[in-house]
Enzyme design. Structure first.
Site, PDB file in Angstrom:
ATOM      1  CG  LEU A 187       8.075 110.228  61.035  1.00 18.02           C
ATOM      2  CD1 LEU A 187       7.755 111.682  60.724  1.00 18.02           C
ATOM      3  CD2 LEU A 187       8.334 109.475  59.759  1.00 18.02           C
ATOM      4  N   PRO A 188      11.682 107.676  63.260  1.00 12.34           N
ATOM      5  CG  PRO A 188      12.154 105.504  63.953  1.00 12.34           C
ATOM      6  CD  PRO A 188      11.175 106.311  63.168  1.00 12.34           C
ATOM      7  CG  HIS A 189      14.381 112.122  61.898  1.00  8.54           C
ATOM      8  ND1 HIS A 189      13.141 111.978  62.489  1.00  8.54           N
ATOM      9  CD2 HIS A 189      14.739 113.408  62.099  1.00  8.54           C
ATOM     10  CE1 HIS A 189      12.767 113.136  63.016  1.00  8.54           C
ATOM     11  NE2 HIS A 189      13.726 114.014  62.804  1.00  8.54           N
ATOM     12  N   PRO A 190      17.983 110.770  62.524  1.00  8.93           N
ATOM     13  CG  PRO A 190      19.863 110.984  61.136  1.00  8.93           C
ATOM     14  CD  PRO A 190      18.408 110.550  61.135  1.00  8.93           C
TER      15      PRO A 190
END
Length: 143
Positions: free
Chosen positions: A59-62
């Site tokens: 889950l790439p998120h900033p």
């Protein structure tokens, strides 16, 4: 925030974290959803705590500070061609998030619920004819 069919990519060949981060960033950037600072922000978030959460999901998120720089909310879903290993976890699916505040928290919670049943996820992993519609059905069914 709803995942749109045209933001679902199936049978994508990516082999490591960096390629995943760059692919997700490219899809967001093409649409004007994020600034250039988004790419290092998702890498930084993963360094703080791996975004490989188990059950084949990444889950790439900033990092929190980058959320204010999101220009347009967007989600992308990627089904990899092959299962790869990231941080000791098998990964087949990626859901990149460029969402603000509650929308990000809601999406993270919904995805965690959808991917919480190992048997259902295994069916998705083994589906050789995975389509955008099947992904949407899977996510809707489990939320």
């Amino acid at each position: 925030m709803k995942l749109l069919k045209n933001n679902i990519y199936i049978n994508v060949y990516l082999k490591n974290k960096q390629e995943i981060f760059e692919f997700v960033f490219k899809k967001f950037k093409e649409d004007g959803a994020v600034l250039d600072s988004f790419l290092p922000a998702i890498v930084e978030r993963d360094k703080a705590a791996s975004v490989a959460i188990g059950n084949y999901l990444f889950l790439p998120h900033p990092v929190y500070d980058e959320i204010a720089n999101i220009q347009k909310e967007k989600m992308v879903f990627i089904g990899l061609k092959d299962v790869i290993n990231i941080d000791g976890q098998p990964i087949k699916f990626i859901c990149g998030l460029a969402l603000k505040g509650e929308h990000q928290m809601d999406a993270l919670q919904s995805l965690a619920i959808a991917f919480s049943d190992p048997e259902e996820v295994e069916k998705l992993v083994k589906d050789k004819d995975l389509t955008q519609d099947k992904v949407l059905e899977f996510l809707a069914k489990h939320n």
